[in-house]
Design an enzyme around this catalytic site. Structure first.
Site, mmCIF file in Angstrom:
data_model
loop_
_atom_site.group_PDB
_atom_site.id
_atom_site.type_symbol
_atom_site.label_atom_id
_atom_site.label_comp_id
_atom_site.label_asym_id
_atom_site.label_seq_id
_atom_site.Cartn_x
_atom_site.Cartn_y
_atom_site.Cartn_z
ATOM 1 N N ARG A 59 5.179 10.204 29.514
ATOM 2 C CA ARG A 59 4.536 10.766 28.311
ATOM 3 C C ARG A 59 4.679 12.267 28.477
ATOM 4 N NH1 ARG A 59 1.655 8.388 24.435
ATOM 5 N NH2 ARG A 59 1.367 6.456 25.559
ATOM 6 N N LYS B 252 9.870 17.665 18.986
ATOM 7 C CA LYS B 252 10.611 17.609 20.250
ATOM 8 C C LYS B 252 11.311 18.929 20.534
ATOM 9 C CE LYS B 252 11.720 12.734 19.344
ATOM 10 N NZ LYS B 252 12.784 11.739 19.107
ATOM 11 N N GLU C 201 10.558 15.248 13.570
ATOM 12 C CA GLU C 201 11.118 14.024 12.990
ATOM 13 C C GLU C 201 9.986 13.172 12.413
ATOM 14 O OE1 GLU C 201 14.609 13.264 16.356
ATOM 15 O OE2 GLU C 201 12.841 11.971 16.319
ATOM 16 N N ARG D 42 9.219 -0.012 18.354
ATOM 17 C CA ARG D 42 10.185 0.748 19.153
ATOM 18 C C ARG D 42 11.218 -0.228 19.717
ATOM 19 N NH1 ARG D 42 9.118 5.637 22.260
ATOM 20 N NH2 ARG D 42 11.138 6.421 22.972
ATOM 21 N N ARG E 291 9.463 -1.841 23.813
ATOM 22 C CA ARG E 291 9.010 -0.671 24.588
ATOM 23 C C ARG E 291 8.587 -1.061 25.997
ATOM 24 N NH1 ARG E 291 4.579 2.602 22.621
ATOM 25 N NH2 ARG E 291 3.963 2.738 24.768
ATOM 26 N N LYS F 31 7.658 10.101 12.094
ATOM 27 C CA LYS F 31 7.208 9.069 13.039
ATOM 28 C C LYS F 31 7.053 7.772 12.248
ATOM 29 C CE LYS F 31 3.734 7.923 16.506
ATOM 30 N NZ LYS F 31 3.912 6.506 16.276
ATOM 31 N N GLU G 275 13.534 2.972 15.997
ATOM 32 C CA GLU G 275 12.370 2.240 15.509
ATOM 33 C C GLU G 275 12.886 1.220 14.493
ATOM 34 O OE1 GLU G 275 7.963 2.299 15.721
ATOM 35 O OE2 GLU G 275 9.429 3.491 16.789
ATOM 36 N N GLU H 38 3.832 7.501 9.754
ATOM 37 C CA GLU H 38 2.533 7.809 10.371
ATOM 38 C C GLU H 38 2.304 9.310 10.533
ATOM 39 O OE1 GLU H 38 1.164 4.485 13.406
ATOM 40 O OE2 GLU H 38 3.059 5.371 14.018
#
Length: 611
Positions: free
Chosen positions: A437, A424, A265, A272, A288, A267, A320, A419
């Protein structure tokens, strides 16, 4: 006194096992004797007065505390300030001032619930004379405080407990205490270590519902083994967002996800956000780090119901929020978004338009989706909402394991002012892991290809005076990462190049008001580093570097990669100030070590390729 003595005992320990044992025994005692105090005790140990998303803060500065302390002790304010400058810890000043004062009559002993309720009362005081009322509440507590109580009262009021008790350790100890306290139910059959499993359950539940007021009554009533059933995710309480690990190239992604279907996807370079839509139509937006951002985005609150299909009655979206130019139909940089006021934004005065890029859904129509695989969550997302270009769009995605195709997709993302990519897992190991993370989400930024990989979020803890052209501003800054386990800031580099004059002046002006008389006890740095000034850990800077290297001077991740040396950054440069992050959200020592290892891994791969 019981809590203060326990805090004192914890502060004298450095090992996590010993600290966990002290906290566990303390919590067991409370469960056994006064279970009704457990919520207050846990909040005080966590140095909080309410869940983060409630936004309830004490709202008191050092000046009010110093005033209350001088009145409680019958000492001049100037004397308190002088001692504070010498000791660098207002808690120690309070302890010394109180113990040196003889009292006419013994005040009533402080009890936990009274202290906690007074803290909440302080936070809720508002309007005319509120600072005076807050000061009087503090004074009343200090007058009644004895022994080491003043020290910890003051530190709790400053929200700077700093005794080496990380919240994850507190959660583990709570799980352990629940096992010992539960004499009725036996440990489930398939579990090797009941203490480890209980700690895991409490941490997991807290990541989904970070509210002690809900977790603790459920724990006391039904025990730890049923906690995931008795405490479940619901709209109105933000879960910790799932985070991605940095990676350095498309080939590394293909290595890591060899036999697993994955998706890529864009970024997006925004903020967030977790958007909660309740059954009654109420909308809340959380950042976040679980701060309530609803007042920052009234346009999103106003528009969000327009994008959902009529069958949708409640949802939680992970997305986002990105600055967007609707005339030119293009994404704007994060810096443009950061010009928005942080709260109480008036709808008619908004100059920076935003677009919501939705990439995950965690809850729909009364059904939590955290345990569903990503392909299933995505299906719910796509079926529940309709896109409106420039206002609400799904994250652009592609499912492929073709190296060239992913490379082209990365280039397209960068061309679209993004960015890079987030990669995923799609159908296997693809549940939503709050606050983690995870290895199942990887991020690939365009500038990862030829340097360290991820940028790092670091905290300026000190500075060196500028010379020559830079006289009057700071010439260089000492930056630190955050070690979650030891609750300390560890130096990682000096940064002094790559600043424009305007940025240098801006950062210097901002940090001048954060100067403290001496370094904090929880700063780790080499004796060979001699900054001219030290700062409170307040700001978070996003920094890019050429690479990471083992350092005999800096202390970042000491003991993780090398037994007695730390890691430092070579050629760091400032990208931006992260106003959406707290200092404790800075890059962790573990993450610094991970990036260093990834860099070494890629270096050896390149060497192999060249041979």
């Amino acid at each position: 006194m019981f809590v203060a003595k326990a805090l004192d005992a914890i502060s004298k320990e450095s090992g996590r096992i010993a600290i966990t044992a002290i906290v566990c025994n303390m919590l067991r005692t409370v469960m056994e004797t006064t279970p009704e105090d457990l919520v207050a005790v846990v909040y005080l140990l966590a140095n909080r007065i309410a869940p983060a998303h409630e936004g309830l803060e004490l709202g008191i500065g050092d000046a009010s505390i110093i005033k209350a302390l001088s009145e409680a002790c019958g000492t001049k304010e100037a004397q308190i300030k002088k001692q504070y400058k010498e000791l660098g810890d207002l808690g120690l000043v309070a302890k010394a001032s109180r113990s040196s004062q003889s009292l006419m009559r013994k005040p009533e002993a402080l009890i936990v619930v009274k202290v906690f309720d007074t803290f909440r009362l302080i936070a809720k005081e508002s309007g005319k004379d509120s600072q005076e009322k807050k000061k009087n509440h503090i004074k009343a507590l200090l007058v009644a405080a004895t022994d080491c109580e003043p020290q910890y009262l003051i530190r709790l009021l400053q929200a700077k407990l700093r005794i080496g008790l990380a919240e994850q350790t507190l959660l583990a100890a709570l799980g352990h205490a629940a096992v010992y306290a539960d004499k009725q139910s036996s440990t489930p059959a398939n579990i090797d270590s009941s203490l480890e499993e209980a700690a895991k359950i409490v941490k997991q539940v807290y990541s989904v519902i970070p509210v002690y007021d809900k977790i603790i009554p459920a724990l006391l009533a039904d025990g730890v083994w049923d906690l995931p059933k008795t405490c479940s995710f619901s709209p109105g309480v933000p879960v910790g967002p799932m985070l991605a690990k940095p990676t350095k190239g498309v080939s590394e992604i293909l290595d890591k996800f060899q036999d697993i279907e994955f998706t890529c996807e864009y970024k997006y370079d925004g903020e967030r956000a977790q958007i909660h839509y309740m059954e009654d139509g109420t909308v809340e937006i959380y950042s976040r780090n679980a701060e309530r951002n609803t007042g920052k985005y009234p346009d999103v609150v106003d528009a969000i119901s327009r994008f959902k299909r009529p069958s949708v009655t409640s949802f939680v979206l992970d997305c986002e929020i990105v600055a967007f130019d609707r005339e030119k139909k293009k994404i704007l940089p994060f810096q443009v978004l950061s010009t928005r006021a942080r709260k109480n934004v008036v709808l008619s005065e908004i100059k920076v338009g935003v677009c919501i890029y939705a990439f995950d859904i965690l809850y729909i129509n009364g059904q939590p989706l955290l345990q569903a695989q990503l392909d299933s969550r995505r299906q719910h997302l796509y079926e529940s909402f309709e896109e409106e270009p420039g206002f609400f769009q799904f994250a652009t995605a592609v499912t492929s394991n073709d190296l060239e195709e992913i490379q082209k997709f990365l280039e397209a993302a960068v061309d679209a002012s993004c960015e890079g990519l987030i990669i995923k897992t799609l159908k296997k190991d693809a549940t939503y892991e709050p606050s983690k993370r995870s290895n199942n989400w990887l991020k690939l930024k365009n500038d990862y290809m030829d340097s360290t990989g991820d940028s790092l979020d670091l905290v300026p803890i000190a500075a060196f005076h500028g010379r020559g052209k830079r006289t009057g501003v700071y010439g260089a800054f000492l930056l630190a990462c955050y070690d979650v386990n030891n609750e300390e800031f560890q130096s990682i580099c000096k940064i002094g190049t790559g600043f424009s004059e305007a940025v240098l002046e801006e950062r210097s002006a901002s940090l001048r008001s954060k100067v403290i008389p001496k370094p904090k006890s929880y700063y780790r740095y080499s004796d060979t580093i001699n900054p001219d000034v030290w700062f409170e850990p307040i700001e978070v800077w996003e920094v890019k570097a050429a690479d990471l290297t083992i350092s005999p001077v800096h202390r970042a991740a000491t003991g993780i990669v090398d037994s007695d040396k730390g890691i430092s950054l070579r050629f760091p440069r400032l990208l931006r100030v992260r106003e959406d992050k707290n200092p404790e959200d800075a890059s962790s020592a573990d993450m610094v070590a991970d990036i260093y290892r990834a860099q070494k891994h890629n270096q050896s791969n390149r060497d192999d390729d060249e041979q």
